[in-house]
Design an enzyme around this catalytic site. Structure first.
Site, short mmCIF file in Angstrom:
data_model
loop_
_atom_site.label_atom_id
_atom_site.label_comp_id
_atom_site.label_asym_id
_atom_site.label_seq_id
_atom_site.Cartn_x
_atom_site.Cartn_y
_atom_site.Cartn_z
N GLY A 660 0.84 -1.35 0.15
CA GLY A 660 -0.01 -0.16 0.10
C GLY A 660 0.84 1.23 -0.14
N GLY A 662 0.61 5.38 1.25
CA GLY A 662 -0.01 6.75 1.75
C GLY A 662 0.67 7.82 1.79
N TYR A 664 2.60 9.07 4.16
CA TYR A 664 3.84 8.68 4.69
C TYR A 664 4.93 8.19 3.94
CZ TYR A 664 7.15 6.89 8.49
OH TYR A 664 8.07 6.73 9.17
N GLY A 665 4.29 7.20 3.13
CA GLY A 665 5.37 6.37 2.18
C GLY A 665 4.55 5.21 1.76
N LYS A 666 5.51 4.20 1.24
CA LYS A 666 5.22 2.88 0.94
C LYS A 666 5.28 1.92 2.04
CE LYS A 666 6.11 3.75 -3.99
NZ LYS A 666 6.79 3.20 -5.24
N VAL A 667 4.24 0.97 1.90
CA VAL A 667 4.45 -0.24 2.64
C VAL A 667 4.94 -1.41 1.88
CG1 VAL A 667 3.46 -1.63 4.64
CG2 VAL A 667 2.74 0.71 4.27
N LYS A 682 7.09 -0.17 6.69
CA LYS A 682 6.80 1.32 6.20
C LYS A 682 7.90 2.15 6.06
CE LYS A 682 4.27 4.07 9.10
NZ LYS A 682 2.96 4.82 9.77
N ASP A 779 -6.06 9.12 14.34
CA ASP A 779 -6.23 8.86 12.73
C ASP A 779 -7.02 7.64 12.74
OD1 ASP A 779 -6.12 9.55 10.03
OD2 ASP A 779 -4.21 8.96 9.89
#
Length: 999
Positions: A660, A662, A664-667, A682, A779
Site C-alpha cells: 500500500g 499513503g 507517509y510513504g510505501k508499505v 513502512k 487517525d
C-alpha cells in the site's frame, strides 16, 4: 519453531485458568427449586454425566450449564453428544429461567418430548436434533412465546404438527425434517384458533422434508416474506404449487421434489428476484419427480438462479427453456431429464460463464449440437444421452469436458466418425464417493492406536472431533473435485466460532459421498493443536456452532444439516490423567542430557551477549545517551534492523512487494531469510520524515503498547537517512479493501463485521485506558484497521498518535486527521481528547453498516444516517444498508446504528468512552465477545477472583426508547457508573457466557 507450540500451549492453559476464575462458585447455592430439578436430571443421566457431582449445579460447576449470578437459576443447558440415555424427565419443565436447551446428538435419548417443556416461558432455543424421540410433538410447545429456534429433526416423531405452534410469533428456525410426521400442514384458515405455520411473521426456515405429510401445500405459506428456505421434499403432497409462493420475496431455496404435485409451475415465481441485492433472489428451484403438467413457464426475471431441476415430470412437449440464457451469469446446473423436450438446444448454452453441469438425457432434442471453442470455464459435465441430435460441430481446439452423446443419431453410422469415441463411448456413471487425496499421497506416519488419525497437514497423530454434514441441495455437477472440498474447508474455517479456536491446518475435509436421495454426506475432522484430544471448551464451541447453524456455507454446500458429531478421543480422554506420553518421554530424555543442555545454553548466552554488544555499537541511537535530547530509546521487545537487512527482505524494495501507499510513504511486504517470517515495512518518503527525536519517541510509544487488537511493532531501521518501521504482517489487508476495494470479492458478513468492530474498539480502549500514559490515536479510519489471517481486527498506523495532552498544551496542538473521520469539535476548537477517537470510530461503524466511504457524492455519512434516523428510525436508515447484509436481524441493525450515532454526537460530552463502546458491542456480539482473540480487555476479564459477577453495560443503550441525540441519554452514558451494574449470569462447565439483559 519448537518454542511456538509451547507458547500456544501456555496461552491455552492461561485461558483455561482465566475461565476457571470466572467459573469459581460463589457462596450462594443454586436456587432450591432448580437444584431439585437438576438433581432429578442427575439421577436420570448421572451414569453418563460423571462430572455432575454434588448437589449444587451452579456452585459445583456442572458441565454444560450456565447460571444466573443474581438469582442462581439455571439459564443454559447444553449437553450435546454426551451419550445421554433414557428419557427427558418432565421435571425439566420446572426450570423457569431456562433460555437455551440443547440435548442434540444423544441417540440413546428415547421416549416422548415432555409436554412440561411448554412451561419454559423464557426459552429461546430448543434443539433436540438426532436423538431417538418418539410420539407426537406436544401442543404445549406453542406456549414458548419467546422461542426463536426449534429443531426436532432426525428423530422418530409421528402425528401432525400441532396448530398451536402457530403462536410462536418470534420463531425464525423450524426444522422437523427426517421424522415420520404426517397429516396436512396446519394454517390459520383450517382451525378455530386461527393459528398455523402461516402465523410466524419472521420465520426464515421451513425445514419439513423427509416426512409423510400429505394434502396440498397451503397457499397461506406465501405470506412468509422473510423465509429463505422452503424445504418440502420427500413427502406426499398433492395438488398444485400455489401461485402465492411468488410472494416469498426473500426465498432462496425452493425444494418440492419427490412429491405428487400436479398442474403447472406457477409463473408467479418470476417475482422472486434480487433487484441487484446480493444474496436475495431465488437461487435453487427443485420440482423434479412430481406429476407436473403444461410447460415450464418463462422465468427470465430470476437474476440469481444457480440450480434448476425440472426432471421426471409429465410436461407437454416443449422446446428447451431458452429463457435460462437470462440467468447465464449465475446458472450453474440445469437438470431437465425426462422432461419431453423437443427441438434444438440453444446454440450458446455451453458458453454460459457459470455453467458447470447440463443434464438433458432422455428427451427428443434434435438438430445440431454446437461445441464452441470458448466453452464455459467451469463446465464439467454435459449429459445428452438418448436424444435425437444428428449433427455435431466443435472447434478442434475446444477443451472438451465430460460430454456424453450416447443414444443419439450422431453416435451411429457415419455420425460416429464425426463424434468420435470420446463423445459416444460408454457412459461413465458419476462419482458417488470422494476421498481426500491427502490420504493416499501423504507421507505422514501411520498411527499406532486405531483411534488416532494422522493430520495430513501436520503429520501429528491425534483423536479428532468428527462432524458429519448432509448437504441437502448440492448444486455442483460432481463431487469428485478436490478444489471443491478445499473451498468447503476454507468456508468452515472462516465461519462463526470456528476461526477463534482453530488454525486452518487443524481442519480437514476427509471424504464425501452421495446417498440414495442424491444428498451429499461429508465428514470434517477437527484436530487438536496440542495433545491427543480437543479440550472440552473448544469441543463445546464446535458442537454449538454446528447444531445451532452458526457455521455459514455458500453454494454449493447449502442448505446443510449435521448428521452426527463424534469425538474419537472421548473413549479414553475421560479416564486419562497425569502427564501425556510425549511429556514423559521428554522428561526422561531431558534428564539424561541435562549437563549437555546446560553447557549448550551457556555457550549460546555468551554468543548472544557478544552479538548484542556488537549491534549496540552499531546502533545509531547509542550516541543519544550523551545528547541533550535525552537517553536512547527505551525499547520493549522491538528489534533494530539494518538498512541492508530490510533491503534484502523486500528484494531491494521491489514494486511487486508494495502492499500500500499513503502520505507517509510505501508499505512493503518483507520476508526474512532463514526464518521465513513475514513482516510489513513502512518506509518514510522524503518530506514526511521526522526528526531523530520525534522518530525515537514514536518508536518508544509503539514498543510500549501490546494488545491483541493493535498491530505489533517488530522493529525499526534508522540508518543511511532512512526511517522505517517493521510491523507484523496482516495478510487480509485493510478494512477499506475488504469493504469496497481489492479484497471485496469475498464480502464480509454481518457477524464478521460485528467482530471487526469489537476488535478495533478493544484496541482503542486499550490505548485510552490501559496504556501508560494513555494514548490518543488521532487517525482512526477504516484503512488503519487491518485484518490478520483469521480476519481479526487490529488498529494500525500510530504516526499521528499523541499522549493524552495536558490542559496547558491542548490548544497548541496542530489539528491533524483525515477528512470524513475528523472530530468536528476538535477541528473547530483544537481541543483534543480520547472522545475524538470515539467520533472517528463511530464513522467506521457507519462504514461497516453501509459499505460506503465517509464522504460520498458530497454528502457525509454521519449527516445522511442521522437525518434518516430522525425522520424514520431504523426503517429509514436501512435504505443505506450494504446490500450484502440484507436479511440481517433488524434488531441487531438498530442496536448497531444506535451505538454508531451516539459515538458521532457533535460534542465530546455526549459521546461514550471507548470502554463503554466495547461493553455495548460485547453485548451485541454475544457469547463470541468473550472468547474471540483480544478478549483480555473484555468485560469477562475484569471480573475479580472474589466476585464472579461481571459488570454489565448500561441497559438504556439498548432500550427501545433510546435516541442518540437525547441529552438525557447522553448524560446517563457519560456519567453513569458501570460498576454499579452487574450482569445476570454465572457460567459453569464447558460452555461460554451469554449476556442476559437486566430486568
Amino acid at each position: 519453531m519448537a518454542g511456538r507450540p509451547m507458547k500456544i500451549w501456555f496461552k491455552r492453559i492461561s485461558a483455561l485458568l482465566c475461565l476457571s476464575l470466572v467459573w469459581a462458585p460463589s457462596a450462594a447455592v443454586t436456587d432450591p427449586n432448580d437444584a431439585r430439578v437438576m438433581v432429578k436430571l442427575q439421577q436420570t443421566w448421572g451414569s453418563v454425566l460423571t462430572t455432575w457431582t454434588g448437589n449444587d449445579p451452579c456452585g459445583d460447576k456442572w458441565v454444560g450449564t450456565l447460571c444466573d449470578a443474581n438469582t442462581n437459576q439455571v439459564i443454559y443447558m447444553t449437553l450435546i453428544n454426551l451419550g445421554l440415555e433414557g428419557e427427558i424427565p418432565p421435571e425439566i419443565g420446572s426450570l423457569p429461567a431456562l433460555s437455551n436447551l440443547d440435548l442434540s446428538f444423544n441417540d440413546k435419548l428415547k421416549g416422548s418430548i415432555p409436554s412440561e417443556l411448554g412451561n419454559l416461558q423464557n426459552l429461546k432455543l430448543l434443539s433436540l436434533q438426532q436423538c431417538s424421540l418418539t410420539g407426537f410433538i406436544p401442543a404445549s410447545l406453542g406456549q414458548l412465546v419467546n422461542l426463536t429456534y426449534l429443531a426436532l429433526n432426525g428423530n422418530k416423531l409421528t402425528g401432525p404438527i400441532p396448530s398451536a405452534l402457530g403462536a410462536l410469533s418470534k420463531l425464525k428456525w423450524f426444522d422437523v425434517a427426517y421424522n415420520r410426521l404426517s397429516g396436512s400442514l396446519p394454517v390459520s384458515s383450517n382451525n378455530a384458533a386461527k393459528l398455523g405455520l402461516d402465523t410466524w411473521p419472521v420465520i426464515q426456515h421451513y425445514h419439513l422434508n423427509n416426512n409423510e405429510f400429505s394434502g396440498s401445500i397451503p397457499p397461506e405459506l406465501g405470506g412468509a416474506t422473510e423465509c429463505l428456505h422452503l424445504l418440502l421434499e420427500y413427502n406426499q403432497f398433492t395438488g398444485t404449487i400455489p401461485d402465492t409462493l411468488g410472494n416469498m420475496k426473500s426465498l432462496q431455496i425452493l425444494s418440492l421434489h419427490y412429491n405428487q404435485l400436479s398442474g403447472p409451475i406457477p409463473q408467479s415465481l418470476n417475482k422472486i428476484v434480487s433487484n441487484g441485492t446480493a444474496y436475495l433472489g431465488l437461487h435453487q428451484m427443485r420440482v423434479n419427480n412430481n406429476m407436473l403438467t403444461g410447460v415450464v413457464p418463462v422465468l427470465d426475471a430470476l437474476d440469481s438462479l444457480e440450480f434448476v431441476d425440472f426432471s421426471n415430470n409429465t410436461f407437454d412437449p416443449q422446446p428447451f427453456p431458452s429463457w435460462l440464457n437470462a440467468s447465464a451469469n449465475t446458472i450453474q446446473t440445469i437438470l431437465v431429464e425426462f422432461s419431453n423436450l423437443i427441438g434444438p438446444l440453444p446454440s450458446d448454452i455451453l458458453s454460459y460463464p457459470s455453467l458447470q453441469g447440463l443434464y438433458a438425457k432422455n428427451n427428443q432434442l434434435n438438430g445440431t449440437l454446437n461445441i464452441p471453442s470458448t466453452l464455459g470455464r467451469r463446465l464439467r459435465v454435459v449429459s445428452l444421452e438418448n436424444n435425437k441430435l444428428d449433427q455435431l460441430t466443435f472447434a478442434t481446439n475446444a477443451n472438451l469436458p465430460n460430454i456424453s452423446l450416447n443414444g443419439n443419431p450422431t453416435c451411429s453410422g457415419t455420425g460416429l466418425v464425426t463424434a468420435g469415441p470420446l463423445l459416444c463411448g460408454t457412459v461413465v456413471p458419476p462419482a458417488t464417493l470422494w476421498n481426500s487425496p491427502l490420504v493416499a499421497s501423504s507421507t505422514c506416519p501411520v498411527c499406532d492406536d486405531p483411534l488416532l488419525t494422522s493430520n495430513p497437514y501436520t503429520c501429528r497423530c491425534s483423536k479428532p472431533l468428527i462432524v458429519s454434514l448432509e448437504i441437502r441441495a448440492f448444486t455442483a455437477p460432481t463431487i469428485n473435485d478436490t478444489d471443491l472440498w478445499e473451498k468447503m474447508r476454507n468456508q468452515t474455517y472462516s465461519s462463526k466460532n470456528i476461526t477463534t479456536f482453530f488454525k486452518i491446518d487443524q481442519i480437514w475435509v476427509r471424504d464425501a459421498s452421495i446417498n440414495n436421495e442424491k444428498k451429499v454426506l461429508v465428514r470434517i475432522y477437527f484436530f487438536p493443536l496440542i495433545g491427543e484430544t480437543i479440550d472440552e471448551v473448544t469441543e463445546t464451541i464446535i458442537k454449538v456452532a454446528f447444531t445451532q447453524q452458526l457455521v455459514s456455507y455458500t453454494s454449493p454446500f447449502k442448505p446443510e444439516m449435521v448428521k452426527s458429531i463424534i469425538n474419537s478421543g472421548a473413549i479414553s480422554s475421560h479416564g486419562s490423567h497425569g502427564f501425556p506420553k510425549a511429556a514423559i518421554i521428554g522428561i526422561a530424555v531431558g534428564a539424561g542430557g541435562l549437563l549437555v543442555l546446560i553447557a549448550f545454553l551457556v555457550f549460546v548466552a555468551v554468543k548472544l551477549k557478544r552479538r548484542a554488544e556488537e549491534e549496540r555499537k552499531k546502533n545509531p541511537f547509542a550516541d543519544w545517551e550523551k545528547a541533550q535530547d535525552g537517553d536512547a530509546p527505551k525499547l520493549k521487545g522491538a528489534r533494530w534492523f539494518t538498512f541492508d537487512d530490510i533491503k534484502m527482505m523486500t528484494n531491494n524494495f521491489n514494486e511487486d512487494n508494495v502492499l500500500g501507499e499513503g502520505g507517509y510513504g510505501k508499505v512493503y511486504k518483507a520476508i526474512e531469510a532463514g526464518t521465513g517470517a513475514t513482516f510489513a515495512v513502512k518506509r518514510a518518503q522524503e518530506g514526511s520524515k521526522q526528526g531523530a527525536l520525534e522518530f525515537k519517541n514514536e518508536i518508544e510509544l509503539l514498543s510500549r503498547v501490546h494488545h491483541n487488537n493493535l498491530v505489533g511493532l517488530v522493529g525499526f531501521c534508522y540508518q543511511k537517512g532512512e526511517q522505517m518501521l517493521v510491523y507484523e504482517y496482516m495478510p487480509n489487508g485493510t478494512l477499506t479493501q475488504n469493504l469496497r476495494g481489492s479484497k471485496a470479492d469475498w464480502p464480509l458478513d454481518w457477524d464478521r463485521r460485528l467482530l471487526i468492530a469489537l476488535g478495533a474498539a478493544r484496541g482503542l480502549a486499550y490505548l485510552h485506558d490501559n496504556a501508560d500514559p494513555p494514548i490518543i490515536h488521532r487517525d482512526v479510519k477504516s484503512c488503519n484497521i487491518l485484518l490478520d489471517k483469521k480476519m481479526n481486527a487490529k488498529v494500525a498506523d500510530f504516526g499521528m498518535s499523541l499522549l493524552v495532552p495536558d490542559e496547558k498544551d491542548e490548544k497548541t496542538r496542530k489539528v491533524k486527521g483525515t477528512m470524513g473521520y475528523l472530530d468536528p469539535e476538535y477541528y473547530l476548537t483544537s481541543h483534543l481528547s480520547t472522545k475524538s477517537d470515539v467520533y472517528s470510530f463511530g464513522v467506521v461503524l457507519l462504514e461497516l453498516f453501509t459499505g460506503k466511504a465517509p464522504i460520498s457524492h458530497g454528502t457525509h455519512i454521519v449527516k445522511t444516517v442521522r437525518n434518516l434516523w430522525d425522520s424514520a428510525g431504523i426503517a429509514g436508515v436501512r435504505r443505506t444498508l450494504d446490500p450484502i447484509l440484507d436479511g440481517t436481524s433488524m434488531d441487531e441493525l438498530e442496536k448497531f446504528v444506535r451505538i454508531a450515532l451516539v459515538c458521532t454526537e457533535d460534542t465530546a460530552l455526549e459521546r461514550p468512552s471507548m470502554h463503554e463502546v466495547v461493553m455495548q458491542l460485547e453485548t451485541l456480539v454475544g457469547p463470541k465477545a468473550h472468547i474471540m482473540p483480544g478478549s483480555d480487555n473484555s468485560i469477562a476479564s475484569k471480573a475479580s477472583k472474589s466476585d464472579t459477577r461481571i459488570p454489565l453495560p448500561m441497559s438504556n443503550m439498548m432500550s427501545d426508547d433510546f435516541e442518540p441525540a437525547s441529552g438525557q441519554f447522553s448524560q446517563a452514558f457519560s456519567h453513569g457508573s458501570s460498576s454499579s451494574h452487574q450482569s445476570a449470569f454465572r457460567y459453569s462447565g464447558g460452555f461460554g457466557p451469554s449476556p442476559v439483559q437486566p430486568k
